[in-house]
Enzyme design. Structure first.
Site, PDB file in Angstrom:
ATOM      1  N   PHE A 261       0.850  -1.201   0.000  1.00 32.88           N
ATOM      2  CA  PHE A 261       0.000   0.000   0.000  1.00 32.88           C
ATOM      3  C   PHE A 261       0.883   1.247   0.000  1.00 32.88           C
ATOM      4  CE2 PHE A 261      -2.041   3.407   2.492  1.00 32.88           C
ATOM      5  CZ  PHE A 261      -3.259   3.541   1.843  1.00 32.88           C
ATOM      6  N   ASP A 348     -22.107 -22.028 -12.102  1.00 36.37           N
ATOM      7  CA  ASP A 348     -21.092 -21.830 -13.142  1.00 36.37           C
ATOM      8  C   ASP A 348     -21.322 -22.743 -14.349  1.00 36.37           C
ATOM      9  OD1 ASP A 348     -18.808 -21.176 -14.432  1.00 36.37           O
ATOM     10  OD2 ASP A 348     -17.429 -21.865 -12.864  1.00 36.37           O
ATOM     11  N   LYS A 457     -25.583 -15.209  -7.341  1.00 35.99           N
ATOM     12  CA  LYS A 457     -24.412 -15.623  -6.564  1.00 35.99           C
ATOM     13  C   LYS A 457     -23.208 -14.940  -7.219  1.00 35.99           C
ATOM     14  CE  LYS A 457     -21.895 -19.880  -5.357  1.00 35.99           C
ATOM     15  NZ  LYS A 457     -21.962 -21.349  -5.522  1.00 35.99           N
ATOM     16  N   TRP A 458     -22.554 -14.063  -6.478  1.00 37.52           N
ATOM     17  CA  TRP A 458     -21.400 -13.302  -7.003  1.00 37.52           C
ATOM     18  C   TRP A 458     -20.143 -13.983  -6.483  1.00 37.52           C
ATOM     19  CZ3 TRP A 458     -21.338  -7.704  -8.667  1.00 37.52           C
ATOM     20  CH2 TRP A 458     -20.042  -7.238  -8.874  1.00 37.52           C
ATOM     21  N   ASP A 459     -19.425 -14.612  -7.388  1.00 35.93           N
ATOM     22  CA  ASP A 459     -18.261 -15.400  -6.988  1.00 35.93           C
ATOM     23  C   ASP A 459     -16.969 -14.643  -7.277  1.00 35.93           C
ATOM     24  OD1 ASP A 459     -16.896 -17.610  -6.048  1.00 35.93           O
ATOM     25  OD2 ASP A 459     -18.021 -19.038  -7.253  1.00 35.93           O
ATOM     26  N   MET A 460     -15.867 -15.090  -6.701  1.00 35.63           N
ATOM     27  CA  MET A 460     -14.552 -14.456  -6.895  1.00 35.63           C
ATOM     28  C   MET A 460     -13.518 -15.513  -6.542  1.00 35.63           C
ATOM     29  SD  MET A 460     -11.736 -12.799  -5.818  1.00 35.63           S
ATOM     30  CE  MET A 460     -10.838 -11.312  -6.081  1.00 35.63           C
ATOM     31  N   ASN A 461     -12.957 -16.142  -7.580  1.00 35.44           N
ATOM     32  CA  ASN A 461     -12.235 -17.386  -7.323  1.00 35.44           C
ATOM     33  C   ASN A 461     -10.719 -17.350  -7.409  1.00 35.44           C
ATOM     34  OD1 ASN A 461     -14.249 -19.232  -6.537  1.00 35.44           O
ATOM     35  ND2 ASN A 461     -15.023 -19.285  -8.619  1.00 35.44           N
ATOM     36  N   CYS A 507     -19.634 -14.897  -2.548  1.00 38.94           N
ATOM     37  CA  CYS A 507     -18.910 -16.158  -2.498  1.00 38.94           C
ATOM     38  C   CYS A 507     -17.507 -15.856  -2.990  1.00 38.94           C
ATOM     39  CB  CYS A 507     -19.609 -17.150  -3.443  1.00 38.94           C
ATOM     40  SG  CYS A 507     -18.728 -18.711  -3.643  1.00 38.94           S
ATOM     41  N   SER A 508     -16.520 -16.560  -2.472  1.00 41.32           N
ATOM     42  CA  SER A 508     -15.173 -16.416  -3.016  1.00 41.32           C
ATOM     43  C   SER A 508     -14.460 -17.745  -2.806  1.00 41.32           C
ATOM     44  CB  SER A 508     -14.446 -15.274  -2.310  1.00 41.32           C
ATOM     45  OG  SER A 508     -13.131 -15.172  -2.810  1.00 41.32           O
ATOM     46  N   ASP A 529     -16.728 -23.896   0.496  1.00 40.95           N
ATOM     47  CA  ASP A 529     -16.982 -24.948  -0.494  1.00 40.95           C
ATOM     48  C   ASP A 529     -17.038 -26.309   0.178  1.00 40.95           C
ATOM     49  OD1 ASP A 529     -17.272 -23.350  -2.661  1.00 40.95           O
ATOM     50  OD2 ASP A 529     -15.254 -23.657  -3.462  1.00 40.95           O
TER      51      ASP A 529
HETATM   52  C1  GLA Z   1     -16.494 -21.555  -6.435  1.00 39.64           C
HETATM   53  C2  GLA Z   1     -17.714 -21.548  -5.544  1.00 39.64           C
HETATM   54  C3  GLA Z   1     -18.542 -22.764  -5.794  1.00 39.64           C
HETATM   55  C4  GLA Z   1     -18.940 -22.820  -7.238  1.00 39.64           C
HETATM   56  C5  GLA Z   1     -17.712 -22.781  -8.127  1.00 39.64           C
HETATM   57  C6  GLA Z   1     -18.081 -22.637  -9.597  1.00 39.64           C
HETATM   58  O1  GLA Z   1     -15.605 -22.566  -6.063  1.00 39.64           O
HETATM   59  O2  GLA Z   1     -17.341 -21.442  -4.205  1.00 39.64           O
HETATM   60  O3  GLA Z   1     -19.676 -22.761  -4.966  1.00 39.64           O
HETATM   61  O4  GLA Z   1     -19.795 -21.750  -7.542  1.00 39.64           O
HETATM   62  O5  GLA Z   1     -16.874 -21.686  -7.795  1.00 39.64           O
HETATM   63  O6  GLA Z   1     -16.976 -22.576 -10.407  1.00 39.64           O
END
Ligand code: GLA
Length: 712
Positions: A261, A348, A457-461, A507-508, A529
């Site tokens: 930062f 997904d 569901k807004w994901d971030m992986n 969600c991430s 998960d």
């Molecule tokens: C993440 C989410 C899961 C699912 C997958 C889909 O891992 O935590 O619940 O949505 O992505 O790629």
């Protein structure tokens, strides 16, 4: 009570934070003693007993004689790093301050604001300490605004949001570590001399440490002891640090992680350090958690669903992964509707060329080969079955194999000419840039407008690496971590403003961004998960310390569990998922009739107890990190007329001891019946002597006890 004072040199000293003491001035607690190697400010003249290195500070600075962990570190326009903050003025007003572009708890008449302006006269830098005070909740929030009134730019290398000095070394530090599939595991340690910290440098709050920590008396437990909670309303890098100093005083600081930062603050510009929500309880960890649950449910979560009953959903991820088409989704939806499930969430794989995780992210256009009716057509068919439809997005990401990446390879976060780190074959879009946000938002609206999608569901992986933005000057590259988070907040705000009736679930990779910042936009977050009921007990236990039950996404999945191969009863999985938002994540078309009947009765059970679970008071009855025999928890409605107690046996034992559960939070003078049995207990009896749990046989057996007041 929280007390501070301005001393003879204009420094703002911290005096006290703890149980209320009526109208007492606590400045007598400060001791002035000559301590070698701890120097004096010049205007202390020949008073060798005055040193910032010893005095309790309200906002510690670097470079002017306090060697303990600092709250602010600035590179001034001349390159020097000294900051010397003195009191200038304060104001108090009704209502709570707001932070432009950042999430924070909100209030009307329930809170007042105190603003204290400190200034460094040498550089004309102003630091405004903001305090939001909830009179009836034992909650104090803190945030900081820094304004550069000097003529030239300065660099902020560290601007934390709270600093709290304690006079003693008598605390334990509780934090919540984890990893993907096992988030928020409680860990408790004695503080010793030197620094103890937890942090994230991943660009998200992370699976690995949560931006929530507790300092408590060494003897504090669920029911006794002074406890201080610190919860950072922010979804990016954070630091929570304690330091026990040379004379056994303890300092705590929390805020944006200084690692990575460096914020270039131009003349007349302001920087806002996000909010920390502090809760004090003199009655142990249980009460501390219940205060957080109340304040986050009532003053952080927004939108219709903050208070409205949420639909019981079925998600197709663990049922199909990427291998599905419209017919498969309809088969699941149709059977789900038959047993009382209220919403189908298509996860997904419905867009672009997304048939595995190698491709498609960024191309938010339906794949007609898989979903011939399109999103709107499928949604109508699902609605015709009598249930709602929800949809998965991962807006912040891009696969290199996508039309978006091919058109705009410079829109992702990476250093020019350097190969970026990949994670799950994806790169992170630079949402600090408005044009990138506009493009993504536009694609999402094209999918959603005119449809009846009622949940997202807004994901971030993946986590951030290779920090560089083509949208920022060289001087401002150190702002990217923070500007990324601000970009995410802007996108989420736009989404909930445009679709106020949609239920947003964050969600991430499970619970990698389970933080209060996210709760401001979505009242629920996918907890992990890991859907195994037994692992979930620990995950949900840890999460419950700082977050309400209504925020914890929890589903029943199949056994053997896909994550760890464990087998548990359908009933056990249901009871554990009920200590959360409750839903299913399995191929319902493959279940037996008996299991489908159980779904029906589980939903009835959940709904019967919905109010007490989602809005009631939560009690942890066992320490699940140390009790390996059984776990138990309990919900009680605010009127103390109704309670639900859940019990799960862990490893089975032959000739096992009898388990007696003592309940909490009931009205001692009221009478109650358990599971409609004949016996009537007084609240007093249930809380002091408890009731005997029926024997169970085998591992992982669960029982719900519904406790209802008996009216005469
Ligand atoms: C993440 C989410 C899961 C699912 C997958 C889909 O891992 O935590 O619940 O949505 O992505 O790629």
């Amino acid at each position: 009570m929280y007390q501070m004072c301005v001393d003879k040199l204009g420094y703002l000293l911290h005096l006290y934070y703890g149980s209320t003491i009526e109208n007492e001035d606590l400045d007598y607690l400060i001791r002035y003693i000559d301590r070698a190697c701890s120097g004096q400010p010049y205007d202390a003249l020949d008073d060798r007993t005055y040193s910032l290195d010893i005095l309790p500070q309200e906002y510690s600075t670097f470079g002017s004689g306090d060697y303990r962990t600092s709250s602010i570190l600035v590179e001034n326009s001349d390159g020097s790093q000294t900051v010397d903050l003195r009191f200038k003025e304060f104001t108090i007003y009704e209502g709570k301050y707001k932070l432009q572009g950042l999430p924070s708890v909100y209030a009307k008449e329930e809170a007042d604001t105190l603003e204290i302006i400190l200034e460094d006269k040498h550089t004309n830098m102003e630091v405004v300490l903001l305090y939001g005070v909830f009179k009836n909740l034992d909650v104090i929030t803190r945030a900081v605004r820094v304004k550069n009134n000097g003529a030239e730019s300065v660099y902020l290398n560290r601007v934390l949001s709270t600093c709290l000095d304690f006079y003693e070394n008598k605390y334990d530090f509780i934090s919540f570590y984890g990893k993907h599939m096992l988030e928020r595991q409680l860990e408790r340690r004695h503080l010793t001399h030197g620094k103890t910290s937890v942090e994230s440098v991943r660009g998200v709050s992370s699976h690995h440490q949560n931006p929530f920590v507790i300092l408590c008396d060494r003897k504090a437990d669920e029911d006794i002891g002074d406890c201080y909670g610190f919860s950072f309303v922010y979804s990016g890098n954070f630091l929570a640090e304690t330091e026990v100093d040379q004379i056994n005083q303890t300092r705590f600081v929390m805020g944006i992680n200084p690692t990575g930062f460096r914020y270039c603050l131009k003349s007349q510009e302001e920087f806002i350090a996000p909010e920390v929500v502090m809760v004090f309880s003199q009655n142990g960890l249980g009460e501390l958690s219940r205060i957080y649950h109340d304040v986050y449910r009532d003053h952080l979560c927004r939108g219709n669903y903050a208070k409205k009953q949420r639909p019981v959903l079925i998600n197709n991820w663990e049922a199909t992964y990427f291998d599905f088409d419209e017919q498969k989704i309809l088969d699941i939806a149709s059977m789900a509707a038959d047993v009382g499930i209220e919403m189908l969430v298509m996860d997904d794989g419905w867009f672009g060329k997304r048939n595995n995780d190698l491709a498609g992210l960024g191309d938010w256009v339906v794949n007609h080969d898989k979903i011939p009716s399109g999103i709107n057509g499928l949604c109508q068919k699902i609605n015709d079955l009598g249930i709602k439809m929800g949809l998965w997005f991962e807006p912040e990401m891009v696969n290199e194999d996508s039309d978006l990446y091919r058109a705009h390879p410079d829109w992702c976060i990476k250093v020019p000419e350097r190969s970026p780190v990949r994670a799950r074959y994806q790169l992170v879009l630079d949402v600090s840039r408005k044009e990138v946000r506009d493009y993504i938002f536009d694609l999402i609206t094209k999918v959603l407008d005119g449809t009846n999608i009622e949940y997202i569901k807004w994901d971030m992986n993946r986590n951030l690496t290779d920090l560089y933005s083509a949208g920022l000057s060289k001087e401002s590259q150190g702002e990217l971590f923070h500007r990324y988070v601000l970009g995410v907040y802007d996108l989420m705000e736009r989404l909930i403003q445009r679709y106020p009736n949609i239920l947003l679930e964050n969600c991430s990779g499970g619970g990698g961004r389970f933080d209060p910042g996210m709760l401001y936009y979505s009242p629920q977050i996918w907890c992990s998960d890991n859907t195994d009921a037994i692992d979930r007990i620990k995950i949900q236990y840890g999460t419950s310390f700082g977050y309400p039950i209504s925020s914890m996404g929890a589903h029943v999945s199949v056994t053997p569990n896909h994550g760890n191969g464990r087998c548990t009863d359908f009933k056990t999985r249901g009871i554990v998922a009920m200590a959360g938002t409750f839903g299913y994540e399995l191929d319902i078309t493959k279940l037996s009739d008996e299991e489908k009947d159980m779904i029906q009765s589980q939903i009835e059970e959940f709904k019967r107890n919905y109010d007490v679970i989602q809005y009631g008071d939560y009690y942890r009855l066992t320490d699940v990190m140390n009790n390996h025999d059984f776990a138990a928890w309990q919900f009680v409605d605010k009127q103390k007329t109704k309670s639900l107690c859940s019990y799960v046996s862990l490893t089975a034992k032959a000739n096992a001891p009898t388990v007696r559960l003592r309940l909490k939070g009931l009205d001692a003078s009221k009478k109650y019946r358990i599971n409609k049995e004949d016996k009537i207990y007084s609240g007093d009896l249930l809380m002091k002597a408890g009731f005997v749990v029926p024997e169970t046989f085998g591992d992982y057996k669960a029982i719900n006890f519904e406790i209802l007041e008996v009216q005469y």
